[in-house]
Design an enzyme around this catalytic site. Structure first.
Site, mmCIF file in Angstrom:
data_model
loop_
_atom_site.group_PDB
_atom_site.id
_atom_site.type_symbol
_atom_site.label_atom_id
_atom_site.label_comp_id
_atom_site.label_asym_id
_atom_site.label_seq_id
_atom_site.Cartn_x
_atom_site.Cartn_y
_atom_site.Cartn_z
ATOM 1 N N LYS A 1 41.524 24.292 43.718
ATOM 2 C CA LYS A 1 41.013 23.488 45.101
ATOM 3 C C LYS A 1 39.806 23.851 45.475
ATOM 4 O O LYS A 1 39.522 24.885 46.001
ATOM 5 C CB LYS A 1 42.133 23.703 46.272
ATOM 6 C CG LYS A 1 41.849 22.976 47.458
ATOM 7 C CD LYS A 1 42.785 23.259 48.455
ATOM 8 C CE LYS A 1 42.279 22.627 49.912
ATOM 9 N NZ LYS A 1 43.490 22.637 50.855
ATOM 10 N N ASP B 1 47.672 28.970 52.596
ATOM 11 C CA ASP B 1 46.294 28.887 52.137
ATOM 12 C C ASP B 1 45.822 30.164 52.602
ATOM 13 O O ASP B 1 45.557 30.609 53.882
ATOM 14 C CB ASP B 1 45.299 27.823 52.852
ATOM 15 C CG ASP B 1 45.706 26.403 52.002
ATOM 16 O OD1 ASP B 1 46.743 26.380 51.455
ATOM 17 O OD2 ASP B 1 44.622 25.629 51.757
ATOM 18 N N LYS C 1 41.536 28.838 45.107
ATOM 19 C CA LYS C 1 40.746 27.951 46.323
ATOM 20 C C LYS C 1 39.420 28.369 46.477
ATOM 21 O O LYS C 1 39.290 29.661 46.537
ATOM 22 C CB LYS C 1 41.595 27.592 47.493
ATOM 23 C CG LYS C 1 40.771 26.767 48.337
ATOM 24 C CD LYS C 1 41.838 26.591 49.674
ATOM 25 C CE LYS C 1 40.936 25.943 50.976
ATOM 26 N NZ LYS C 1 41.877 25.814 52.016
#
Length: 335
Positions: free
Chosen positions: A271, A167, A235
Site C-alpha cells: 500500500k 494499520d 505500507k
C-alpha cells in the site's frame, strides 16, 4: 486459532532465517540481502512510468483505481459527522453514476471505528466482493512512540470496535538503531492482538514510514522484516511525513513481495500512501504493480492506494470519459 496462526508465522520466519528471529540472526539475514542499486531502481521506475495503456483500458484502469482506494480521515478534529460523510463517499463515490465502484475501505482512528461500521450498514464487508472494509490506525500512530502494552491495547480496542484492518507503525527508532528483534516481536505481538473472539482476525498493514528510513536498502530490509514478522501488507507511509509514497520506493517494496512469493508461495499486499493525487500517477502505479509483482496483485486484498485526494481526480476523469469531454493529456500516453 490465534496461537496456531502465530506459530505458523514464527515457523515460516525460522525456516527462512535459519534461526531464532533475534537481533543477531535478523541482522545477518537482512544485511545479507543484496544492496539496492539506487540508480537502476530509479531508472526502472522512470521506465515503468512511461508505459502506455490501450484506449480500451482507460475505463478499466479508472474503475480499478477507485476500487483500490482507502478513503482516510486521520485528523485530531475528526468528528462522527465527518466520518459519516466519508462513508457516504466510499459507498457512492459519484452519486451521478451508480456504476462507479465503491472504494476498498475507510480508514479512521480507533475510537471512530464503530461510527464507520454503523454508517456503512449493509455496504460493510470484503472489498474483494465490492463492499467496504473499515481500517483503523493503531500502535500510537503516527509516531509509534509508546510502550508495547499501549500499542497492543490500542490495537485490541480497534479490533473489538469492529475494525477489519489494522494499520500499525513500526518503531523507526528501534529499526534504525539495529534492534531488529524488537521490531520483529512488536509486529508479531500486534498481529496476535488482531485476533477476534471468534478466532478470526483483522488484516495487518505494517507502515514502514519510508520517508524516515533514509535509504532504499533500509526500505528493503524493513519490508523483509515486516513480512517475516507476519504483516499481511507493507505500507509506505502514515501520510504525516514527507516524502511519502514514491514510485521507486513502491517498486522496491513490490520486488520484495514478489521475491517473498517466489520463496514461500505466500502473497503479501503493498500500500503506497500519501502524495498520489492524480489518475495519471495512479495508473503508473498500476503498471508498476502488474509488471513487477503480477496482475494478480491488482485486487483489494493485495494492493491499495492510501490517497483520499486521488479519488476526486479519478472521478473527474471518469466523468470526462463517460461524457466524451476529456483531454488525452489527462492520462498517461495512450496506444
Amino acid at each position: 486459532m490465534a496461537a496456531a496462526d502465530l506459530a505458523e508465522v514464527r515457523a515460516r520466519a525460522l525456516a527462512v532465517l535459519g534461526g531464532e528471529p533475534d537481533d543477531a540472526t535478523l541482522r545477518r539475514y537482512l544485511h545479507g540481502i543484496p544492496g539496492v542499486d539506487a540508480v537502476g531502481l530509479e531508472q526502472r521506475a522512470a521506465s515503468l512510468a512511461t508505459r502506455s495503456i490501450k484506449t480500451s483500458s482507460k475505463a478499466w484502469a479508472l474503475d480499478r483505481i477507485v476500487s483500490l482506494i482507502d478513503l482516510t480521515t486521520l485528523e485530531g478534529a475528526d468528528t462522527p459527522g465527518k466520518v459519516r460523510s466519508l462513508v457516504a463517499k466510499a459507498v457512492s463515490p459519484d452519486p451521478s453514476d451508480p456504476s462507479t465502484p465503491r472504494v476498498a475501505a475507510v480508514c479512521v482512528y480507533g475510537d471512530l471505528v464503530g461510527v464507520a461500521r454503523d454508517a456503512l450498514g449493509a455496504a460493510h464487508g470484503d472489498p474483494d466482493d465490492g463492499l467496504v472494509a473499515v481500517a483503523a490506525v493503531a500502535t500510537a500512530f503516527p509516531s509509534g512512540r509508546a510502550s508495547l502494552a499501549v500499542k497492543l491495547a490500542d490495537t485490541a480496542d480497534a479490533v473489538a470496535a469492529g475494525a477489519d484492518e489494522i494499520d500499525m507503525v513500526i518503531d523507526r527508532g528501534a529499526f534504525l538503531a539495529g534492534r531488529y528483534g524488537e521490531v520483529f516481536e512488536q509486529i508479531a505481538a500486534v498481529r496476535a492482538a488482531c485476533e477476534r473472539a471468534d478466532g478470526t482476525r483483522a488484516s495487518l498493514k505494517v507502515i514502514l514510514e519510508t520517508g524516515e528510513l533514509h535509504s532504499y536498502d533500509n526500505v528493503r530490509r524493513a519490508s523483509w522484516l515486516a513480512i517475516l514478522a507476519g504483516g499481511d501488507f507493507i505500507k509506505t507511509s502514515t501520510g504525516k511525513v514527507s516524502p511519502a509514497a514514491t514510485l521507486p520506493v513502491t517498486l522496491s517494496m513490490l520486488e520484495v513481495v514478489r521475491d517473498w512469493h517466489r520463496l514461500t508461495g505466500q502473497r503479501i499486499g503493498v500500500k503506497p500512501a500519501g502524495g498520489i493525487r492524480t489518475s495519471k500517477d495512479a495508473i503508473r502505479y498500476l503498471v508498476t504493480v502488474a509488471e513487477t509483482a503480477g496482475e494478480e496483485w491488482l485486487t483489494p486484498h493485495l494492493f491499495r492506494f492510501g490517497a483520499s485526494s486521488l479519488a476526486n481526480d479519478v472521478l473527474l476523469q471518469r466523468q470526462k470519459l463517460r461524457t466524451g469531454h476529456y483531454s488525452g493529456a489527462d492520462y498517461v500516453t495512450i496506444d
